[in-house]
Design a protein around this motif. Structure first.
Motif, mmCIF file in Angstrom:
data_model
loop_
_atom_site.group_PDB
_atom_site.id
_atom_site.type_symbol
_atom_site.label_atom_id
_atom_site.label_comp_id
_atom_site.label_asym_id
_atom_site.label_seq_id
_atom_site.Cartn_x
_atom_site.Cartn_y
_atom_site.Cartn_z
ATOM 1 N N GLU A 153 0.849 -1.194 0.000
ATOM 2 C CA GLU A 153 0.000 0.000 0.000
ATOM 3 C C GLU A 153 0.884 1.242 0.000
ATOM 4 O O GLU A 153 1.021 1.922 1.026
ATOM 5 N N PRO A 154 1.514 1.563 -1.132
ATOM 6 C CA PRO A 154 2.483 2.667 -1.134
ATOM 7 C C PRO A 154 1.867 4.038 -0.980
ATOM 8 O O PRO A 154 2.526 4.960 -0.493
ATOM 9 N N LYS A 155 0.618 4.202 -1.382
ATOM 10 C CA LYS A 155 0.001 5.522 -1.310
ATOM 11 C C LYS A 155 -0.588 5.778 0.064
ATOM 12 O O LYS A 155 -1.004 4.860 0.762
ATOM 13 N N GLY A 156 -0.623 7.059 0.436
ATOM 14 C CA GLY A 156 -1.212 7.421 1.715
ATOM 15 C C GLY A 156 -2.717 7.284 1.691
ATOM 16 O O GLY A 156 -3.330 7.125 0.641
ATOM 17 N N ARG A 160 -4.377 11.972 3.667
ATOM 18 C CA ARG A 160 -3.330 11.730 4.651
ATOM 19 C C ARG A 160 -2.143 11.080 3.969
ATOM 20 O O ARG A 160 -2.310 10.308 3.025
ATOM 21 N N HIS A 161 -0.965 11.394 4.445
ATOM 22 C CA HIS A 161 0.231 10.854 3.830
ATOM 23 C C HIS A 161 1.140 10.280 4.913
ATOM 24 O O HIS A 161 1.263 10.844 6.004
ATOM 25 N N ARG A 172 0.066 0.437 4.870
ATOM 26 C CA ARG A 172 1.124 -0.565 4.987
ATOM 27 C C ARG A 172 2.030 -0.476 3.757
ATOM 28 O O ARG A 172 1.980 -1.296 2.843
ATOM 29 N N ASP A 173 2.835 0.574 3.761
ATOM 30 C CA ASP A 173 3.778 0.853 2.684
ATOM 31 C C ASP A 173 5.030 0.010 2.926
ATOM 32 O O ASP A 173 5.952 0.417 3.624
ATOM 33 N N LEU A 174 5.061 -1.170 2.330
ATOM 34 C CA LEU A 174 6.103 -2.145 2.645
ATOM 35 C C LEU A 174 7.499 -1.637 2.315
ATOM 36 O O LEU A 174 8.429 -1.783 3.126
ATOM 37 N N GLN A 175 7.669 -1.059 1.137
ATOM 38 C CA GLN A 175 8.998 -0.609 0.736
ATOM 39 C C GLN A 175 9.440 0.595 1.566
ATOM 40 O O GLN A 175 10.613 0.703 1.946
ATOM 41 N N GLY A 176 8.498 1.496 1.852
ATOM 42 C CA GLY A 176 8.839 2.648 2.687
ATOM 43 C C GLY A 176 9.217 2.232 4.096
ATOM 44 O O GLY A 176 10.185 2.746 4.675
ATOM 45 N N ILE A 177 8.473 1.300 4.656
ATOM 46 C CA ILE A 177 8.762 0.817 6.007
ATOM 47 C C ILE A 177 10.089 0.065 6.023
ATOM 48 O O ILE A 177 10.910 0.226 6.949
ATOM 49 N N ALA A 178 10.334 -0.762 4.997
ATOM 50 C CA ALA A 178 11.594 -1.509 4.927
ATOM 51 C C ALA A 178 12.784 -0.560 4.863
ATOM 52 O O ALA A 178 13.813 -0.791 5.515
ATOM 53 N N ALA A 179 12.656 0.529 4.086
ATOM 54 C CA ALA A 179 13.744 1.510 4.004
ATOM 55 C C ALA A 179 13.958 2.203 5.351
ATOM 56 O O ALA A 179 15.098 2.413 5.783
ATOM 57 N N LYS A 180 12.873 2.537 6.019
ATOM 58 C CA LYS A 180 12.972 3.193 7.327
ATOM 59 C C LYS A 180 13.635 2.282 8.353
ATOM 60 O O LYS A 180 14.412 2.736 9.204
#
Length: 256
Positions: A153-156, A160-161, A172-180
């Motif tokens: 779920e990459p989009k906010g 909300r973002h 559930r932004d998987l790639q964003g969370i993994a990078a964080k």
């Protein structure tokens, strides 16, 4: 001698043509929307049938890295899957959520599989009180996770973002969370863990799994009936306007 009718009362061809054109324009628009809803309804019914078929099938092994590129929502979302590995609790992330229990969080925890691959697991829903525990209850050692495959779920959320800088997540932004979290490559899907039998646990102390709602609203029949009704009303209304405009030019009958 018969008096000629007032020229101002004669039907004006331009006005009659405008009435016809506007009526046909709106009829075409409403009719097209009705036909579009027929196709949308057929698509939705097919989607519902496919999803319910996947949900109730026996669980299959979640796709491994060589299969990640082939994973897509149309063919794989809500597939019943399983995966084994060890949870990385120190890398888990809380994602804003609202359920029947109230406002709280999804607990998204990476699962390291036996070959080192990482797949995110939604372990369930917790209330804010869960965060206040000194040491939340956690399973140690290898685990087997069974649940439904869900897509990234990459989009906010609406208006909300996600804010990775302050570790605040709406989706559930998987790639964003993994990078964080510095996890590197993770699977392009996550597993919504299924719940067990019996009474659900207390979301103040333990994540409550199995809250995924496999429900797709299907209001397309009422929509298509509405559009077709508006198309019919447009023809009727345009016909009445055209008739009234035409009658304006008819002279009144002479009295004897």
């Amino acid at each position: 001698m018969n008096a000629s009718p007032d020229s101002s009362l004669r039907p004006r061809p331009l006005r009659l043509a405008v009435i016809v054109l506007i009526s046909l324009l709106f009829f075409s628009l409403f009719y097209s929307l009705g036909v579009w809803q027929i196709h949308r309804r057929a698509w939705k019914l097919d989607l519902i049938a496919k999803v319910h078929s996947r949900v109730h099938q026996p669980a299959v092994r979640a796709p491994r890295r060589p299969q990640w590129r082939a994973v897509n929502a149309a063919a794989d979302e809500y597939l019943h899957v399983y995966a084994s590995g060890t949870f990385l609790y120190d890398k888990q992330t809380l994602v804003q959520a609202v359920t029947d229990f109230g406002s709280g969080y999804w607990v998204l925890t990476p699962l390291r599989r036996d070959d080192g691959e990482l797949v995110m697991v939604n372990r369930g829903f917790v209330l804010p009180e869960w965060r206040k525990q000194a040491s939340p209850e956690q399973a140690s050692g290898p685990v087997k996770v069974v649940g439904l495959m869900r897509m990234d779920e990459p989009k906010g959320a609406f208006l909300r973002h996600n804010e990775p800088a302050i570790d605040f997540w709406y989706t559930r932004d998987l790639q964003g969370i993994a990078a964080k979290r510095g996890l590197g490559a993770v699977a392009p899907y996550f597993i919504d863990m299924q719940g067990g039998p019996g009474v659900p646990p207390d979301p103040k102390t333990v994540p409550v799994p199995g809250l995924t709602r496999v429900h797709f609203p299907n209001n397309h029949l009422s929509y298509l009936l509405t559009w077709f009704a508006l198309a019919a009303m447009t023809l009727v209304g345009g016909g009445l306007l055209w008739r009234d405009e035409w009658r304006r030019g008819k002279p009144a009958p002479l009295k004897k």
